[in-house]
Design a protein around this motif. Structure first.
Motif, PDB file in Angstrom:
ATOM      1  N   LEU A  46       0.822  -1.209   0.000  1.00 37.18           N
ATOM      2  CA  LEU A  46       0.000   0.000   0.000  1.00 37.18           C
ATOM      3  C   LEU A  46       0.859   1.263   0.000  1.00 37.18           C
ATOM      4  O   LEU A  46       0.477   2.288  -0.560  1.00 37.18           O
ATOM      5  N   ASN A  51       1.269   2.040  -5.968  1.00 37.36           N
ATOM      6  CA  ASN A  51      -0.077   2.405  -5.524  1.00 37.36           C
ATOM      7  C   ASN A  51      -0.335   3.879  -5.812  1.00 37.36           C
ATOM      8  O   ASN A  51      -0.328   4.728  -4.916  1.00 37.36           O
ATOM      9  N   ALA A  57      -5.127   2.578  -3.641  1.00 33.52           N
ATOM     10  CA  ALA A  57      -5.743   1.562  -2.793  1.00 33.52           C
ATOM     11  C   ALA A  57      -5.485   1.870  -1.325  1.00 33.52           C
ATOM     12  O   ALA A  57      -4.433   2.393  -0.950  1.00 33.52           O
ATOM     13  N   PHE A 126     -13.891  -6.085  -2.189  1.00 36.05           N
ATOM     14  CA  PHE A 126     -13.693  -4.869  -2.975  1.00 36.05           C
ATOM     15  C   PHE A 126     -15.015  -4.423  -3.573  1.00 36.05           C
ATOM     16  O   PHE A 126     -15.681  -5.192  -4.276  1.00 36.05           O
ATOM     17  N   LEU A 172     -11.078  -3.522   1.032  1.00 36.19           N
ATOM     18  CA  LEU A 172     -10.076  -2.841   0.218  1.00 36.19           C
ATOM     19  C   LEU A 172     -10.736  -1.806  -0.683  1.00 36.19           C
ATOM     20  O   LEU A 172     -11.647  -2.121  -1.447  1.00 36.19           O
ATOM     21  N   GLY A 174     -10.255   1.342  -3.612  1.00 38.05           N
ATOM     22  CA  GLY A 174      -9.357   1.741  -4.687  1.00 38.05           C
ATOM     23  C   GLY A 174     -10.068   1.746  -6.021  1.00 38.05           C
ATOM     24  O   GLY A 174     -11.276   1.522  -6.097  1.00 38.05           O
ATOM     25  N   ASN A 178      -5.703  -0.239  -9.376  1.00 39.91           N
ATOM     26  CA  ASN A 178      -4.816  -0.185  -8.218  1.00 39.91           C
ATOM     27  C   ASN A 178      -5.057  -1.292  -7.214  1.00 39.91           C
ATOM     28  O   ASN A 178      -4.117  -1.830  -6.632  1.00 39.91           O
ATOM     29  N   HIS A 179      -6.307  -1.650  -6.982  1.00 37.68           N
ATOM     30  CA  HIS A 179      -6.552  -2.647  -5.941  1.00 37.68           C
ATOM     31  C   HIS A 179      -5.947  -3.996  -6.321  1.00 37.68           C
ATOM     32  O   HIS A 179      -5.393  -4.700  -5.477  1.00 37.68           O
TER      33      HIS A 179
END
Length: 359
Positions: A46, A51, A57, A126, A172, A174, A178-179
């Motif tokens: 992270l 990132n 994220a 997510f 999570l 983002g 990005n995630h």
């Protein structure tokens, strides 16, 4: 999830030595996270230069800066430890969750209760950005909850917040690229120090079908990016390629190799279905870059509680204010907070309409 499957992170290499140097930097007043858990690897990913982008994220809820991004752990459940003697599955559970409902909660509970049998070290949830939800153009899809609200509705469930506190479940945040990059970097770090690890994407029961190859709708597996494997189960939702009442083996999927019976420890011999975790079958998706493995857990029963996302969206769209709670309370999670938000949005919309009418 458009990151190519063969993309590497060599330009932003996060080394194990860098990670170990972080351990001694944890303040004395913060409970240290053991180095044999995923938390420090995730934290390093992270904080790394990969990132970046529109929405970097991060974890929900936001972790106080004063705690140096490490959550103090006071829950009686131990932080999940990486297994040095078996494969560690990092499970990604993405979705619109518009809104989060009892079926989603039951799915999380299903995997939490069977984490040891399935070798799931950590589960990441997510929530799709609003732009992705809008693009799906679902029936009665006019009401789209803000992304943070969807996370909040999950987190307000004590069972969910306890799993987050334990470290096993992570929410999570983002963007679509990005995630997945952060999770890929996390598993690369874990692998670098010697653990066997796989990033596994959880598919809904309707994502694979005998009618189409996995690279096209509804599967669209190439859009996930660099995951190692996919997992689909029928214990939470029926699939069209396996009927537990009539089928002994799953029916082959277009664009995939033939199913092979899993031989991992814990599976019953002779193809008998284990209701706890389901019999393991695997195939490869030949039409998806990288030819990822698809795992299917075949159970004799579906635990689906019949919750319909379409019906929930219809209630949110058409039901009058006074009956929203009655219509949603047994279908969604954190119903009171969702209804409060819906009524507020409606009141604001009415106010705008009244002002326009006055003009």
């Amino acid at each position: 999830m458009s990151t190519p499957l063969n993309q590497t992170f060599s330009d932003h290499k996060i080394t194990a030595n860098e990670l170990n140097s972080r351990i001694s930097a944890v303040p004395k007043n913060v409970d240290p996270v053991p180095p044999n858990t995923i938390q420090l690897f995730l934290q390093k990913a992270l904080e790394s230069s990969i990132n970046t982008g529109e929405i970097p994220a991060s974890l929900f809820p936001p972790i106080a800066e004063k705690d140096h991004n490490i959550t103090s752990h006071n829950d009686p459940v131990s932080w999940p430890r990486l297994n040095s003697n078996a494969r560690n599955n990092i499970l990604l559970y993405p979705g619109s969750f518009n809104p989060p409902h009892q079926g989603h909660l039951a799915t999380i509970r299903y995997f939490a209760e069977r984490r040891e049998q399935l070798g799931i070290t950590t589960m990441f949830l997510f929530v799709d950005p609003g732009s992705i939800v809008t693009s799906k153009k679902k029936k009665w899809g006019e009401v789209i909850l803000p992304k943070n609200l969807r996370y909040e509705l999950f987190y307000k469930v004590p069972e969910i917040s306890q799993l987050v506190a334990s470290g096993w479940l992570q929410l999570l945040v983002g963007d679509m690229d990005n995630h997945i990059k952060v999770l890929r970097a996390t598993t690369d770090l874990v692998s670098e120090v010697g653990y066997a690890v796989k990033l596994v994407g959880l598919l809904g029961g309707d994502k694979l079908t005998v009618e189409s190859a996995p690279h096209v709708h509804p599967g669209s597996l190439q859009e996930w990016g660099p995951v190692d494997e996919f997992l689909i189960i029928n214990a939470r939702r029926p699939v069209d390629f396996f009927d537990p009442k009539t089928d002994k083996i799953p029916r082959d999927l277009p664009g995939c190799t033939k199913w092979k019976r899993g031989t991992e420890k814990g599976d019953e011999e002779g193809g008998t279905i284990d209701d706890e975790v389901g019999v393991l079958w695997t195939c490869q998706a030949l039409t998806v870059p990288g030819n990822p493995i698809i795992q299917f857990r075949a159970s004799q029963h579906s635990a689906s509680n019949g919750v319909s996302s379409t019906k929930i969206r219809q209630i949110m769209t058409e039901t009058v204010d006074e009956k929203l709670m009655e219509g949603l309370k047994d279908k969604v999670i954190s119903a009171e907070f969702l209804v409060d938000w819906l009524v507020l949005q409606r009141n604001q919309s009415r106010k705008v309409s009244d002002e326009k009418a006055f003009l």
